[in-house]
Design a protein around this motif. Sequence first.
Motif, PDB file in Angstrom:
ATOM      1  N   GLU A  88       0.834  -1.198   0.000  1.00 41.93           N
ATOM      2  CA  GLU A  88       0.000   0.000   0.000  1.00 41.93           C
ATOM      3  C   GLU A  88       0.870   1.251   0.000  1.00 41.93           C
ATOM      4  O   GLU A  88       0.604   2.216  -0.715  1.00 41.93           O
ATOM      5  N   MET A 155      -6.740   5.145   5.661  1.00 44.29           N
ATOM      6  CA  MET A 155      -6.544   4.009   4.775  1.00 44.29           C
ATOM      7  C   MET A 155      -6.626   2.710   5.569  1.00 44.29           C
ATOM      8  O   MET A 155      -6.059   2.616   6.656  1.00 44.29           O
ATOM      9  N   ASP A 156      -7.369   1.755   5.068  1.00 39.75           N
ATOM     10  CA  ASP A 156      -7.508   0.421   5.647  1.00 39.75           C
ATOM     11  C   ASP A 156      -8.586   0.360   6.715  1.00 39.75           C
ATOM     12  O   ASP A 156      -9.153  -0.695   6.963  1.00 39.75           O
ATOM     13  N   VAL A 167     -10.515   4.942   2.620  1.00 38.27           N
ATOM     14  CA  VAL A 167     -10.525   3.858   1.642  1.00 38.27           C
ATOM     15  C   VAL A 167     -10.135   2.579   2.362  1.00 38.27           C
ATOM     16  O   VAL A 167      -9.175   2.565   3.142  1.00 38.27           O
ATOM     17  N   SER A 169     -10.754  -2.101   2.358  1.00 38.19           N
ATOM     18  CA  SER A 169     -11.249  -3.313   1.702  1.00 38.19           C
ATOM     19  C   SER A 169     -12.639  -3.671   2.196  1.00 38.19           C
ATOM     20  O   SER A 169     -13.077  -3.250   3.266  1.00 38.19           O
ATOM     21  N   GLN A 297      -6.527  -8.719  -0.843  1.00 37.30           N
ATOM     22  CA  GLN A 297      -6.906  -7.316  -0.946  1.00 37.30           C
ATOM     23  C   GLN A 297      -6.185  -6.679  -2.136  1.00 37.30           C
ATOM     24  O   GLN A 297      -5.078  -7.069  -2.475  1.00 37.30           O
ATOM     25  N   ILE A 302      -5.848   0.323  -3.125  1.00 36.14           N
ATOM     26  CA  ILE A 302      -6.109   1.071  -1.890  1.00 36.14           C
ATOM     27  C   ILE A 302      -5.148   2.249  -1.776  1.00 36.14           C
ATOM     28  O   ILE A 302      -5.558   3.382  -1.497  1.00 36.14           O
TER      29      ILE A 302
END
Length: 340
Positions: A88, A155-156, A167, A169, A297, A302
């Motif tokens: 990522e 993120m995540d 953002v 999954s 993922q 991502i």
Amino acid sequence: MSQARGGNGGRPKRPTMVDVAREAGVALRTVSRVVNNDPTVGPEYLAKVEAAIAALNYHPDERARQLRTGVAGTIGAAVRRIAEVNPELAAIERTARASGLTLLAASTDFDEAREREILISMCRQRLDGIIVEPFGENHGYLQPELEAGMPLVAMDRPMSGISVDCVMSDNAAGIGMAFHHLHQHGHRRIAYIGDSERVYSGRDRAAAFRAALGAHGEPVEGLVHPGDISAERVAAALDTALHGPDPATALVTGNMDSTLAVLRCLGPEAASRLAIVGFDEVPLADLLQPALTVVAQETSKIGQTAVELLRARMADPARPVQTVIVPVTLKVRGSGEVKA
């Protein structure tokens, strides 16, 4: 060629725009216009200034530019780990570079106090924006920075206590895929070992697994084991799940660290006899016997989306807060196909 000298006649000082103007024989304003890519500068003056810049090895003062424009051209990323392969973060750096941005990254190392220290430091450096892979339980201390105009993207997992773009999954869909895949291969006692529910993704995936059990009329007791990833805790969870009066015949692991801990605890022989589906890709998963089936993922997507959300927030601070859910994929390799 003239050369700027230090006041004591020693090491040459760094050339300035004044030195460039003197070397080129033009006005200081002309040099400033060339440095700032003003398209109205005539070709004759442009050539003179560029020649002087090359002769003096002049580089614009980045700090002065930042003060003048209010734009640093730098974004921050606070991620849980950078000491290991982090796809990522690699995607963030790649996308940022393509957008003309420089990345400043730091590792929070799963430490809430360190995360706070890093984020406050990044805010004080007046970066153009910050991407956070959050770990802490409350990020309300960043509210004043948001109100002052600092763009933030999670993120995540979402950030708690503040509302920012995010953002991540599709955790629930991924757990559902893993459970359904094992159920299709005849397994009715399926156990889950995952991360602590203090962590958003750990909580989200454990909840999705409980929901899958309920949807199939299976009891939760003895089958759902979230918690800190340690050899002792994982060993205890495996003992409960696999050696009780009604042992599980299949296993879903909640993230890469959980998967690795389970595989180490089981050992190659026991792992080969147990149906396992892991959430997250695992390095060298295809070399195991059988190869590891995983819910993968789209980590590059991502990271890329995180930068895109940050740039959109930088361009329009008043835009509605957005959460982007990135799909996951079941990669069938063999371990999830072990029959009950």
